[in-house]
Scaffold this motif. Structure first.
Motif, PDB file in Angstrom:
ATOM      1  N   VAL A  36       0.827  -1.210   0.000  1.00 56.49           N
ATOM      2  CA  VAL A  36       0.000   0.000   0.000  1.00 56.49           C
ATOM      3  C   VAL A  36       0.861   1.260   0.000  1.00 56.49           C
ATOM      4  N   ASN A  37       2.159   1.113   0.169  1.00 61.77           N
ATOM      5  CA  ASN A  37       3.067   2.258   0.224  1.00 61.77           C
ATOM      6  C   ASN A  37       3.881   2.402  -1.049  1.00 61.77           C
ATOM      7  N   LEU A  38       4.675   3.466  -1.086  1.00 64.21           N
ATOM      8  CA  LEU A  38       5.616   3.716  -2.172  1.00 64.21           C
ATOM      9  C   LEU A  38       7.007   3.818  -1.559  1.00 64.21           C
ATOM     10  N   ILE A  39       8.012   3.329  -2.275  1.00 66.21           N
ATOM     11  CA  ILE A  39       9.376   3.408  -1.744  1.00 66.21           C
ATOM     12  C   ILE A  39      10.306   4.037  -2.782  1.00 66.21           C
ATOM     13  N   GLY A  40      11.430   4.544  -2.298  1.00 65.82           N
ATOM     14  CA  GLY A  40      12.450   5.130  -3.174  1.00 65.82           C
ATOM     15  C   GLY A  40      13.715   5.387  -2.385  1.00 65.82           C
ATOM     16  N   LEU A  41      14.725   5.885  -3.084  1.00 60.85           N
ATOM     17  CA  LEU A  41      15.984   6.232  -2.427  1.00 60.85           C
ATOM     18  C   LEU A  41      15.825   7.563  -1.708  1.00 60.85           C
ATOM     19  N   CYS A  42      16.242   7.613  -0.476  1.00 58.19           N
ATOM     20  CA  CYS A  42      16.057   8.814   0.338  1.00 58.19           C
ATOM     21  C   CYS A  42      16.838   9.999  -0.240  1.00 58.19           C
ATOM     22  N   PRO A  43      16.200  11.150  -0.401  1.00 60.54           N
ATOM     23  CA  PRO A  43      16.893  12.336  -0.923  1.00 60.54           C
ATOM     24  C   PRO A  43      17.712  13.069   0.134  1.00 60.54           C
ATOM     25  N   PHE A  44      17.614  12.634   1.401  1.00 65.38           N
ATOM     26  CA  PHE A  44      18.285  13.347   2.490  1.00 65.38           C
ATOM     27  C   PHE A  44      19.595  12.694   2.923  1.00 65.38           C
ATOM     28  N   HIS A  45      19.839  11.453   2.472  1.00 65.75           N
ATOM     29  CA  HIS A  45      21.131  10.839   2.752  1.00 65.75           C
ATOM     30  C   HIS A  45      21.413   9.820   1.652  1.00 65.75           C
ATOM     31  N   GLY A  46      22.670   9.565   1.398  1.00 60.25           N
ATOM     32  CA  GLY A  46      23.041   8.643   0.344  1.00 60.25           C
ATOM     33  C   GLY A  46      22.740   7.200   0.729  1.00 60.25           C
ATOM     34  N   GLU A  47      22.090   6.474  -0.161  1.00 61.34           N
ATOM     35  CA  GLU A  47      21.809   5.067   0.100  1.00 61.34           C
ATOM     36  C   GLU A  47      21.640   4.336  -1.227  1.00 61.34           C
ATOM     37  N   LYS A  48      21.914   3.030  -1.210  1.00 62.01           N
ATOM     38  CA  LYS A  48      21.768   2.199  -2.400  1.00 62.01           C
ATOM     39  C   LYS A  48      20.522   1.329  -2.332  1.00 62.01           C
ATOM     40  N   THR A  49      20.090   0.989  -1.116  1.00 64.28           N
ATOM     41  CA  THR A  49      18.873   0.205  -0.919  1.00 64.28           C
ATOM     42  C   THR A  49      17.779   1.117  -0.391  1.00 64.28           C
ATOM     43  N   PRO A  50      16.623   1.189  -1.069  1.00 65.68           N
ATOM     44  CA  PRO A  50      15.577   2.127  -0.655  1.00 65.68           C
ATOM     45  C   PRO A  50      15.095   1.907   0.773  1.00 65.68           C
ATOM     46  N   SER A  51      15.092   2.979   1.544  1.00 71.82           N
ATOM     47  CA  SER A  51      14.524   2.916   2.897  1.00 71.82           C
ATOM     48  C   SER A  51      13.545   4.068   3.110  1.00 71.82           C
ATOM     49  N   PHE A  52      13.261   4.786   2.007  1.00 75.78           N
ATOM     50  CA  PHE A  52      12.389   5.961   2.051  1.00 75.78           C
ATOM     51  C   PHE A  52      10.970   5.525   1.684  1.00 75.78           C
ATOM     52  N   ASN A  53      10.034   5.696   2.609  1.00 72.14           N
ATOM     53  CA  ASN A  53       8.657   5.233   2.417  1.00 72.14           C
ATOM     54  C   ASN A  53       7.676   6.397   2.358  1.00 72.14           C
ATOM     55  N   VAL A  54       6.719   6.293   1.458  1.00 74.46           N
ATOM     56  CA  VAL A  54       5.617   7.261   1.358  1.00 74.46           C
ATOM     57  C   VAL A  54       4.307   6.517   1.591  1.00 74.46           C
ATOM     58  N   ASN A  55       3.519   7.012   2.526  1.00 75.31           N
ATOM     59  CA  ASN A  55       2.251   6.386   2.869  1.00 75.31           C
ATOM     60  C   ASN A  55       1.110   7.291   2.400  1.00 75.31           C
ATOM     61  N   PRO A  56       0.512   7.002   1.224  1.00 73.84           N
ATOM     62  CA  PRO A  56      -0.557   7.852   0.705  1.00 73.84           C
ATOM     63  C   PRO A  56      -1.779   7.904   1.606  1.00 73.84           C
TER      64      PRO A  56
END
Length: 502
Positions: A31-51
């Motif tokens: 039910v969520n969306l994920i992506g690479l965090c724009p606030f710190h460098g990462e290779k595995t997505p840990s950035f979650n958006v909950n609509p």
């Protein structure tokens, strides 16, 4: 001011996935969306958006919030600016509460100055790219310095030909006010000639990307001609609160959680072109508190990169104490003799530059010690002066735990009793407090709760850094008429101090 009813209307219309999706590539996961965090460098997505809840959360760096929080953090906007950004996106007309005539006039003046500067920027870039003189003189100069055209355009570089009033004539034809050109320093105060002539131009942007001022570098070999001239201060340009390249660097500074500080315009541009984007410049002026606060909005980690000559060392030491007062984590790297950041990265490349800056960056105690230890060999008086110099820097650090760690490091490095260093630090802080109180007594109406708004040299924290319990000399905390802290803060901090110290 935006009325509360419209604030709610904007928030109700906002969809977090739409807003974040403009800056981050998102993909569906449940039910969520994920992506690479724009606030710190990462290779595995840990950035979650909950609509469903209209929020975002990064499980890597911990940042989270709603769409307004995201825009404030990512775009460095204020709360009203973020609301206006959202209103524009969702086509909501804002009917702001009526401002005073003075506020309206001030805003109109600022808008007018930006408009004039935008016109000047286009003029300088037209002269650079679209004239034979600009291409053969200025563009050739930038290319000799190794700059690509896309970088030249991104930083708003241009050319002011050596003509008496070319900009003035073009501005008049376009209907711009000569009074505004005078105010921005684009022409002389009598309105008869251009201020910038025969110079390559550097646009100075504010954090929102608007052109606030210009700097011009002479193309003349005449040693009597100033190498650089700058726009005067205006309502939209305050020099000691402006950092060159801050607009281009702000996102990278947050991602790397570190800011590289250099001296010159070309240093910033060359490093940026080499892929090192988290870099800003103090533009040849002494580093100021306002500039450091600008950096601190994005990171607490500062690396000072200056030339290795006497002037560069002096500038690095000057900026060091100011940064310590702002409770920043400071490291210093001096480049090899004969090199500045621009020349080093042009010769060695971006990877080699980063490797050197990482390996050669020193903690400020180690930097000061290595710098001065040779002069003190065999001379106890000079060695004592070195110790006092380092302790004076440590005394400027607001965080008592960090101060304690640095004092221990200083004790081991210089082979001086840690108790003595604590006592010396206490004396310096007490002196700073006394100066502050004396100044406050002379200016009874200028009350300030912040230890540094009054310009004192040393920070006086809520927990006075007492000397060790087994010291022969007691605490040097002077008596005060009111408690140093409210509630449990003093006790909590003192417990931490005792745990760290003993």
């Amino acid at each position: 001011m935006i009325p509360p009813k419209q604030v709610q209307e904007i928030l109700d219309a906002t969809r977090i996935e739409d807003v974040v999706g403009e800056f981050v590539h998102l993909r569906k996961r449940g039910v969520n969306l994920i992506g690479l965090c724009p606030f710190h460098g990462e290779k595995t997505p840990s950035f979650n958006v909950n609509p469903a809840r209209n929020i975002f959360k990064c499980f890597g760096c911990g940042k989270g919030g709603d769409a307004v929080s995201f825009l404030k953090e990512h775009e460095n906007l204020s709360y009203p600016e973020a609301l206006r950004w959202l209103a524009k996106k969702y086509n909501i007309d804002i009917e702001e509460v009526e401002r005073s005539p003075e506020q309206v006039a001030a805003q109109q003046m600022a808008d007018s100055l930006y408009i004039v500067n935008d016109f000047a920027l286009k003029h300088f870039q037209d002269q650079l790219f679209d004239t034979d003189e600009g291409q053969s003189v200025a563009l050739a100069y930038f290319r000799r310095r190794g700059l690509r055209e896309d970088v030249i355009r991104a930083f708003g570089l241009g050319y002011a030909p050596d003509q008496r009033d070319l900009l003035l004539r073009r501005a008049r034809s376009a209907g711009h006010s000569i009074d505004l050109l005078k105010k921005t320093g684009l022409c002389s105060q009598d309105g008869s000639r251009d201020f910038f002539r025969g110079r390559v131009m550097f646009a100075i942007h504010n954090l929102s990307g608007k052109v606030a001022a210009f700097a011009g570098r002479t193309m003349s070999t005449d040693k009597t001609v100033p190498k650089y001239v700058n726009s005067p201060e205006t309502e939209i340009y305050i020099k000691n609160k402006t950092l060159y390249g801050a607009f281009q660097a702000k996102k990278a500074i947050r991602q790397h959680d570190e800011c590289l500080l250099v001296e010159g315009y070309m240093d910033v541009i060359s490093l940026f072109q080499a892929g090192i984007e988290n870099v800003v410049a103090s533009s040849g002026t002494s580093l100021t508190e306002g500039q450091l606060q600008l950096i601190k909005r994005n990171t607490d980690n500062l690396k000072i990169l200056y030339d290795g000559d006497a002037a560069g060392i002096k500038a690095a030491l000057r900026g060091l104490d100011l940064a310590l007062e702002q409770d920043m984590n400071v490291r210093i790297c001096l480049l090899p003799d004969g090199h500045d950041p621009d020349s080093y990265v042009q010769e060695k490349g971006g990877e080699a530059f980063l490797k050197y800056a990482t390996e050669q960056a020193k903690d400020f105690i180690l930097f000061k010690t290595e710098l001065l230890i040779g002069e003190t060999k065999g001379d106890p008086v000079k060695r004592a002066g070195l110790v006092k110099d380092i302790v004076a820097s440590i005394a400027k650090i607001p965080d008592p735990i960090k101060r304690s760690v640095y004092l221990r490091e200083c004790s081991a490095l210089l082979q001086v009793d840690e108790k003595v260093l604590h006592q010396e630090t206490n004396k310096l802080i007490a002196t700073g407090l006394k100066k502050r109180d004396e100044k406050a007594a002379r200016q009874p109406n200028a009350a300030s709760d912040s230890p540094h708004t009054d310009g004192t040299d040393y920070f006086w924290p809520t927990d006075v850094p007492f000397a060790p319990a087994d010291s022969d000399e007691g605490s040097v905390a002077p008596p005060r008429e009111k408690p140093l802290a409210r509630g449990d803060e003093f006790q909590e901090r003192d417990i931490i101090r005792l745990l760290v110290q003993f």
